[in-house]
Write a protein that holds these residues in place. Structure first.
Motif, PDB file in Angstrom:
ATOM      1  N   LEU A 140     -77.784 -51.675  40.424  1.00 12.53           N
ATOM      2  CA  LEU A 140     -78.655 -52.182  41.492  1.00 12.53           C
ATOM      3  C   LEU A 140     -80.114 -52.355  41.087  1.00 12.53           C
ATOM      4  CD1 LEU A 140     -77.251 -50.022  44.418  1.00 12.53           C
ATOM      5  CD2 LEU A 140     -76.668 -52.381  43.839  1.00 12.53           C
ATOM      6  N   CYS A 141     -80.532 -51.838  39.974  1.00  6.80           N
ATOM      7  CA  CYS A 141     -81.934 -51.906  39.561  1.00  6.80           C
ATOM      8  C   CYS A 141     -82.327 -53.346  39.214  1.00  6.80           C
ATOM      9  CB  CYS A 141     -82.151 -51.002  38.352  1.00  6.80           C
ATOM     10  SG  CYS A 141     -83.865 -50.998  37.781  1.00  6.80           S
ATOM     11  N   TYR A 201     -85.318 -49.882  43.282  1.00  8.90           N
ATOM     12  CA  TYR A 201     -84.351 -49.879  44.381  1.00  8.90           C
ATOM     13  C   TYR A 201     -84.721 -48.822  45.414  1.00  8.90           C
ATOM     14  CZ  TYR A 201     -79.925 -49.359  46.823  1.00  8.90           C
ATOM     15  OH  TYR A 201     -78.978 -49.273  47.788  1.00  8.90           O
TER      16      TYR A 201
END
Length: 125
Positions: A38-39, A54
């Motif tokens: 997700l970064c 995030y």
């Protein structure tokens, strides 16, 4: 025992949606997954972001949501009137003006002064 575990898992799932501490706990527990998937800076390992972008985005979203709810709550709360406007006032007028305004009323006559009181005065020098 299964029910207890179920409640803990349900609490752990819903906590990030309710509290910023839940978001931070969720980030700490899933730090590797967030950094890997997700970064936003996962392609730039030299930045050592490790998913903090995030986390910052989630905290900002949570803060904006709380601010919006607070604003709506304040706008929708009823306003209590803590004082009242005085509907009467006092005027200091001579008695004859009061009599003219209100008409004849015995309460507006001035105090009785005897006509002979003006005769019994000390002599003027």
């Amino acid at each position: 025992m299964r029910t207890f575990v179920l409640y803990i898992l349900l609490f752990a799932t819903l906590l990030p949606m309710v509290s910023p501490w839940g978001i931070i706990a969720h980030y700490q527990l899933n730090k590797e997954y967030i950094a890997r998937v997700l970064c936003e800076n996962r392609d730039k390992p030299q930045l050592h972001c490790d998913g903090q972008c995030y986390l910052a985005k989630q905290l900002k979203t949570q803060q904006e949501k709380q601010d919006k709810e607070t604003t709506e709550r304040v706008q929708n709360s009823p306003v209590m009137q803590l004082f009242c406007q005085v509907s009467f006032s006092f005027e200091f007028l001579p008695a004859w003006q009061l009599i003219l305004r209100a008409g004849f009323t015995a309460y507006y006559f001035p105090a009785y002064i005897a006509p002979l009181a003006s005769l019994f005065q000390p002599p003027r020098v």
